[in-house]
Design a protein around this motif. Structure first.
Motif, PDB file in Angstrom:
ATOM      1  N   SER A 148       0.829  -1.210   0.000  1.00  0.00           N
ATOM      2  CA  SER A 148       0.000   0.000   0.000  1.00  0.00           C
ATOM      3  C   SER A 148       0.858   1.253   0.000  1.00  0.00           C
ATOM      4  O   SER A 148       0.570   2.223  -0.716  1.00  0.00           O
ATOM      5  N   SER A 149       1.932   1.248   0.777  1.00  0.00           N
ATOM      6  CA  SER A 149       2.783   2.439   0.870  1.00  0.00           C
ATOM      7  C   SER A 149       3.434   2.764  -0.471  1.00  0.00           C
ATOM      8  O   SER A 149       3.556   3.937  -0.847  1.00  0.00           O
ATOM      9  N   VAL A 150       3.846   1.734  -1.211  1.00  0.00           N
ATOM     10  CA  VAL A 150       4.480   1.961  -2.514  1.00  0.00           C
ATOM     11  C   VAL A 150       3.453   2.486  -3.518  1.00  0.00           C
ATOM     12  O   VAL A 150       3.722   3.432  -4.267  1.00  0.00           O
ATOM     13  N   GLU A 151       2.275   1.871  -3.526  1.00  0.00           N
ATOM     14  CA  GLU A 151       1.233   2.329  -4.454  1.00  0.00           C
ATOM     15  C   GLU A 151       0.813   3.766  -4.142  1.00  0.00           C
ATOM     16  O   GLU A 151       0.595   4.574  -5.058  1.00  0.00           O
ATOM     17  N   SER A 185      -1.169   8.071   4.881  1.00  0.00           N
ATOM     18  CA  SER A 185      -2.129   7.046   4.462  1.00  0.00           C
ATOM     19  C   SER A 185      -3.553   7.397   4.880  1.00  0.00           C
ATOM     20  O   SER A 185      -4.514   6.982   4.217  1.00  0.00           O
ATOM     21  N   ILE A 186      -3.709   8.170   5.955  1.00  0.00           N
ATOM     22  CA  ILE A 186      -5.047   8.654   6.310  1.00  0.00           C
ATOM     23  C   ILE A 186      -5.593   9.537   5.194  1.00  0.00           C
ATOM     24  O   ILE A 186      -6.778   9.479   4.844  1.00  0.00           O
ATOM     25  N   THR A 187      -4.730  10.336   4.584  1.00  0.00           N
ATOM     26  CA  THR A 187      -5.162  11.195   3.476  1.00  0.00           C
ATOM     27  C   THR A 187      -5.570  10.362   2.263  1.00  0.00           C
ATOM     28  O   THR A 187      -6.540  10.688   1.567  1.00  0.00           O
ATOM     29  N   THR A 188      -4.851   9.268   2.006  1.00  0.00           N
ATOM     30  CA  THR A 188      -5.253   8.374   0.922  1.00  0.00           C
ATOM     31  C   THR A 188      -6.620   7.771   1.216  1.00  0.00           C
ATOM     32  O   THR A 188      -7.500   7.730   0.344  1.00  0.00           O
ATOM     33  N   GLY A 189      -6.810   7.305   2.447  1.00  0.00           N
ATOM     34  CA  GLY A 189      -8.110   6.757   2.833  1.00  0.00           C
ATOM     35  C   GLY A 189      -9.217   7.787   2.731  1.00  0.00           C
ATOM     36  O   GLY A 189     -10.328   7.491   2.270  1.00  0.00           O
ATOM     37  N   ALA A 190      -8.924   9.014   3.145  1.00  0.00           N
ATOM     38  CA  ALA A 190      -9.921  10.081   3.064  1.00  0.00           C
ATOM     39  C   ALA A 190     -10.271  10.402   1.618  1.00  0.00           C
ATOM     40  O   ALA A 190     -11.435  10.673   1.290  1.00  0.00           O
ATOM     41  N   SER A 191      -9.278  10.363   0.744  1.00  0.00           N
ATOM     42  CA  SER A 191      -9.531  10.615  -0.680  1.00  0.00           C
ATOM     43  C   SER A 191     -10.478   9.565  -1.249  1.00  0.00           C
ATOM     44  O   SER A 191     -11.376   9.880  -2.041  1.00  0.00           O
TER      45      SER A 191
END
Length: 350
Positions: A100-103, A299-305
């Protein structure tokens, strides 16, 4: 072409200790990735491994990223992020938080190069939405004090952790429910804390309280137990620790083992898998939660997006800046009056 790849471990400190059914935590370890192109544009990613859930440790995640993630790894332009998705899932098999971090980093770099955000990539379903706020296991008095405080801050969906003692949990949950305004919801998360018989007794005892759902009442391995609890049709049952991979999700959803699923980037291996699981859950008309581990605001920002791009039922992303005052990231997802939104671009300070 990439100019630089930086991978660092970081220990984040909770503002106060946090108790759930299987652990009490004061710190959280994350790995942060920063990839930079020749024009100085960069993308950030973050892994938050949880050995109890995915079997990963911080050192294993850090070492595999250090070993595999070099300039040669990035053989395609980041605009070919679907090609990278296939490569990432292969190279980081059994390391979902690392994947997930790489993507994330690749998608964030692509967004930066094109002067857009992840929100633009995933879609604009809504600009902001209510967020779940979680209260750990604590005394009734402290629970009620925190519930009242969170209500004043504007939160309308309260999650109580439970799972240590079902009888005490019933008393605490009843007390919390009694002070909630009618427009607010109470949801529960037992984190695998009960045996099946305890879970049945617990659910029967709270069935009259108007609880919106309960996550993972029994062991992650006990999917038959989950199905029996779902068949009670008393309180909606949500799979969390039982639903780590895409294959797990397919089995649980297609077999009607649960009423819904908590999808986490750190479990499923990244945003693209997340979207696939979301679509699968929707095809079976199941409840969908976007959740998180103890994560950096990257990653919270990715989840929020994703939460703002998709019609997700519950947005449980109360980590990042809400948990840690020493998160090295500024910007990104922000919370105000109980709602989450994307404030501005992520900036890394380390």
């Amino acid at each position: 072409m990439l100019k630089d790849v930086i991978i660092k471990k970081k220990t984040l400190h909770f503002d106060e200790p946090f108790q759930i059914a299987y652990e009490k935590v004061e710190t959280a370890d994350v790995v942060i990735i920063k990839i930079t192109d020749n024009q100085g544009k960069y993308g950030l990613g973050s892994a938050a491994p949880d050995k109890e859930v995915t079997g990963e440790t911080i050192d294993k995640v850090y070492n595999i990223l250090l070993r595999k993630l070099n300039k040669e790894f990035f053989e395609f332009p980041v605009s070919d992020w679907l090609k990278y998705h296939e490569k990432i899932q292969s190279e980081f098999r059994n390391f979902p938080s690392a994947a997930s971090s790489v993507e994330e980093a690749i998608l964030n770099l692509f967004a930066s190069q094109n002067k857009i955000t992840l929100f633009d990539i995933f879609g604009h379903y809504r600009q902001k939405c209510p967020i779940v706020i979680t209260i750990g296991i604590k005394s009734i008095d402290k629970t009620l004090q925190e519930v009242r405080g969170r209500l004043k801050e504007g939160f309308k969906i309260i999650k109580l952790k439970c799972g240590l003692d079902w009888r005490k949990d019933v008393v605490r949950i009843k007390a919390a429910k009694q002070i909630l305004p009618h427009q607010c919801q109470l949801i529960l998360d037992a984190n695998q804390g009960y045996t099946l018989s305890q879970a049945i007794n617990f659910i029967k005892s709270i069935s009259r309280f108007g609880i919106s759902l309960i996550e993972q009442p029994v062991s992650a391995k006990d999917i038959i137990g989950l199905k029996k609890l779902t068949q009670l049709k008393s309180v909606p049952i949500i799979a969390d620790e039982s639903a780590v991979s895409l294959d797990d999700a397919k089995r649980l959803l297609s077999g009607n083992y649960v009423d819904g699923i908590n999808i986490k980037l750190m479990k499923c291996g990244g945003p693209i898998n997340f979207i696939e699981i979301f679509r699968l859950a929707r095809s079976f008309k199941k409840i969908v939660i976007v959740g998180c581990m103890y994560e950096s605001n990257i990653s919270i920002t990715t989840g929020a997006s994703l939460a703002l791009a998709l019609p997700i039922d519950y947005v449980d992303l109360d980590s990042g800046h809400l948990d840690f005052s020493d998160d090295p990231v500024q910007g990104g997802a922000s919370v105000k009056k109980g709602e989450i939104f994307i404030k501005d671009k992520l900036k890394l300070n380390f």
